[in-house]
Design an enzyme around this catalytic site. Structure first.
Site, PDB file in Angstrom:
ATOM      1  N   HIS A  56      -2.394   8.279   6.158  1.00  0.00           N
ATOM      2  CA  HIS A  56      -2.627   6.983   5.521  1.00  0.00           C
ATOM      3  C   HIS A  56      -3.897   6.335   6.066  1.00  0.00           C
ATOM      4  CE1 HIS A  56      -1.807   3.109   3.680  1.00  0.00           C
ATOM      5  NE2 HIS A  56      -1.945   2.524   4.867  1.00  0.00           N
ATOM      6  N   LYS A  81      -9.625   8.554   2.722  1.00  0.00           N
ATOM      7  CA  LYS A  81     -10.120   7.210   2.396  1.00  0.00           C
ATOM      8  C   LYS A  81     -11.595   7.033   2.750  1.00  0.00           C
ATOM      9  CE  LYS A  81      -5.742   4.677   2.481  1.00  0.00           C
ATOM     10  NZ  LYS A  81      -4.758   5.738   2.795  1.00  0.00           N
ATOM     11  N   HIS A 104      -9.681   2.351   0.273  1.00  0.00           N
ATOM     12  CA  HIS A 104      -8.228   2.159   0.245  1.00  0.00           C
ATOM     13  C   HIS A 104      -7.840   1.587  -1.114  1.00  0.00           C
ATOM     14  CE1 HIS A 104      -4.218   1.455   1.186  1.00  0.00           C
ATOM     15  NE2 HIS A 104      -4.306   0.478   2.078  1.00  0.00           N
ATOM     16  N   GLU A 126      -0.963   5.716  13.766  1.00  0.00           N
ATOM     17  CA  GLU A 126      -0.542   6.872  12.965  1.00  0.00           C
ATOM     18  C   GLU A 126      -0.845   8.183  13.680  1.00  0.00           C
ATOM     19  OE1 GLU A 126      -0.857   8.757   8.456  1.00  0.00           O
ATOM     20  OE2 GLU A 126      -2.263   7.182   9.066  1.00  0.00           O
ATOM     21  N   CYS A 155       0.800  -1.224   0.000  1.00  0.00           N
ATOM     22  CA  CYS A 155       0.000   0.000   0.000  1.00  0.00           C
ATOM     23  C   CYS A 155       0.833   1.275   0.000  1.00  0.00           C
ATOM     24  CB  CYS A 155      -0.950  -0.004   1.196  1.00  0.00           C
ATOM     25  SG  CYS A 155      -1.982  -1.485   1.246  1.00  0.00           S
ATOM     26  N   PHE A 163       1.795  -3.403   4.075  1.00  0.00           N
ATOM     27  CA  PHE A 163       2.107  -4.708   4.660  1.00  0.00           C
ATOM     28  C   PHE A 163       3.610  -4.969   4.522  1.00  0.00           C
ATOM     29  CE2 PHE A 163      -2.246  -7.065   4.167  1.00  0.00           C
ATOM     30  CZ  PHE A 163      -2.791  -6.169   5.069  1.00  0.00           C
TER      31      PHE A 163
END
Length: 497
Positions: free
Chosen positions: A358, A392, A397, A369, A217, A484
């Site tokens: 994010h 988002k 996403h 975050e 991502c 990831f």
């Protein structure tokens, strides 16, 4: 005597080679590379909010949502019998997605033009999204090089997270049915991640670096950052950079469902499913699309009179070195990436006006975050002077495309020009106070976080995500992307005077 002469000649030859090797000493240092500044001169987008920058941005800042319910047709299982399709659909625990609207109307992705023509048999959907967004970005930049030198000094850096999983599903079905001879000769070119860059390069004849990052991502952000460094290093003058993804298919959704990454509580209310930083968040909404930027060396852009949106001031990367899917609880990876972007930019934390987080709407990731932002930006964040949001909530996403699309949103937050709705009112303001009129017209705007009704307990006072788009001066914007494997990337954009 002759033998002695031959031995003497060999000895002399060896001595000469020995002297040549050692007398030359070390090489001279590599040539000095002058500092080269990188700017953004073109933008292109395909998102669940629409096809094109203008329609996407307008809908985003007005608080609209591009997420809808998934249908059986969205699963791309046309080669399977109806019973299998229905069973598969029933097994999916998440049935919402950010899906690109398709059609021939303005603001829709035209499949007949970009995907279904005879020339596009080797092009999978994720590649077609990239081609469409790249076309808009290059037209926006007014950059269509024709000379050989220009083409050699232009490169492409477009990544993707998963490629074409639907093609792999169809191919595996052929193996099960013992029909492998029917496999398309274009199967491999359709699934290779680097073919998005390859097709853009071939279409326009760009012969500079042909690059494709694959970092889950964080792919889109890494692709842009890598491209900027190629320009800074002198490899090229222009790069077409970004990310793309087409992950709305049965196997991709099933895979993320099994990893318990997707939301499951909002199948009946898709527009409310993606809710970054909200207490009721329970997973991300899978999405698709593409974001492409034209990056250009500043003097090259000036020479051709290009429009400049912003400058790429910083690019920071880090690794969590912790877990395959979860960030470290203290947010150290995010802090490192943001800190490195700031260091490269030469800016202080209190000079950043907006952060596009994010935050994907997962319980752990969003909180970590937020903690990282709070830790690094400290008093600046607590004072309310730092605006931040996650976009988002509106698009879901986009996986490998997320970092690129959100980088575009960060650039637009800096560059945004407010279009007056009440022309009579603004005529009065212009007459009475021209400077105030110009200031209002040129203000930036930070987009909102959709569906934030009950903020996470980590937020308090003025440290709070935006719940409405905010008209403000944005001179520096940071865009975060985490993936990831513990890969992190931060891009810092700034206005250029």
């Amino acid at each position: 005597m002759a033998m002695a002469r031959r031995y003497s000649n060999r000895l002399v030859s060896s001595i000469i080679q020995f002297r040549r090797f050692y007398s030359s000493g070390s090489f001279d240092p590599p040539p000095f590379l002058p500092h080269r500044r990188v700017v953004v001169t073109g933008l292109g987008m395909v998102t669940p909010l629409g096809c094109g920058v203008e329609v996407t941005w307008k809908r985003l800042i007005e608080g609209e949502c591009g997420i809808r319910a998934v249908t059986i047709e969205d699963l791309k299982m046309n080669g399977f019998d109806r019973e299998t399709q229905l069973h598969t659909f029933d097994q999916l625990t998440s049935k919402v997605a950010g899906i690109v609207p398709c059609g021939a109307n303005p603001g829709e992705f035209n499949e007949e033009l970009w995907l279904n023509s005879k020339d596009h048999r080797s092009i999978a959907r994720f590649i077609s999204y990239a081609l469409c967004a790249a076309d808009e970005a290059l037209r926006d930049a007014n950059y269509m090089p024709t000379t050989q030198d220009e083409k050699e000094r232009t490169g492409v850096s477009i990544g993707a997270g998963t490629g074409s999983i639907s093609d792999i599903l169809d191919a595996s079905k052929m193996i099960c049915e013992k029909k492998l001879r029917r496999l398309s000769p274009f199967f491999i070119p359709r699934i290779l991640i680097n073919m998005a860059s390859g097709h853009v390069s071939m279409k326009y004849g760009f012969q500079g670096p042909n690059h494709a990052a694959v970092t889950a991502c964080a792919t889109g952000a890494h692709s842009i950052g890598d491209a900027a460094r190629m320009i800074q290093f002198g490899d090229v003058d222009v790069m077409v950079a970004g990310g793309t993804e087409a992950s709305i298919d049965a196997l991709s959704i099933a895979g993320f469902c099994r990893s318990r990454a997707l939301t499951t509580k909002y199948n009946n209310v898709p527009e409310e499913a993606s809710r970054p930083f909200d207490c009721a968040r329970d997973g991300f909404v899978i999405g698709e699309g593409s974001g492409i930027l034209v990056l250009e060396e500043l003097e090259h852009a000036k020479k051709r009179g290009a429009k400049v949106y912003a400058e790429v001031r910083g690019y920071g990367m880090s690794g969590d070195a912790y877990h395959i899917t979860q960030p470290h609880g203290d947010g150290r990876g995010a802090v490192l990436a943001m800190t490195r972007a700031l260091k490269q930019s030469g800016l202080n934390p209190n000079q950043v006006d907006y952060i596009n987080a994010h935050a994907t709407s997962t319980p752990l990731g969003d909180a970590v975050e937020a903690k990282a932002i709070q830790s690094l930006f400290s008093d600046h964040a607590a004072s309310g002077a730092l605006a931040f949001s996650s976009t988002k909530g509106a698009i879901g996403h986009l996986l490998g495309a997320a970092g690129a699309v959100e980088a575009l949103f960060s650039v637009l937050a800096i560059h945004h020009i407010v279009i007056p709705r009440n022309t009579d009112l603004y005529a009065v303001i212009l007459f009475r106070d021209p400077l105030a009129y110009i200031h209002n017209l040129l203000q930036g705007i930070a987009p909102l976080t959709l569906n934030l009704s009950e903020p996470d307990p980590i937020f308090s006072g003025n440290f709070m995500p935006l719940i409405a788009s905010k008209k403000m001066t944005v001179k520096a914007a940071l865009s975060n992307s985490f993936g990831f494997g513990g890969t992190n990337s931060s891009l810092l954009f700034a206005s250029i005077d």
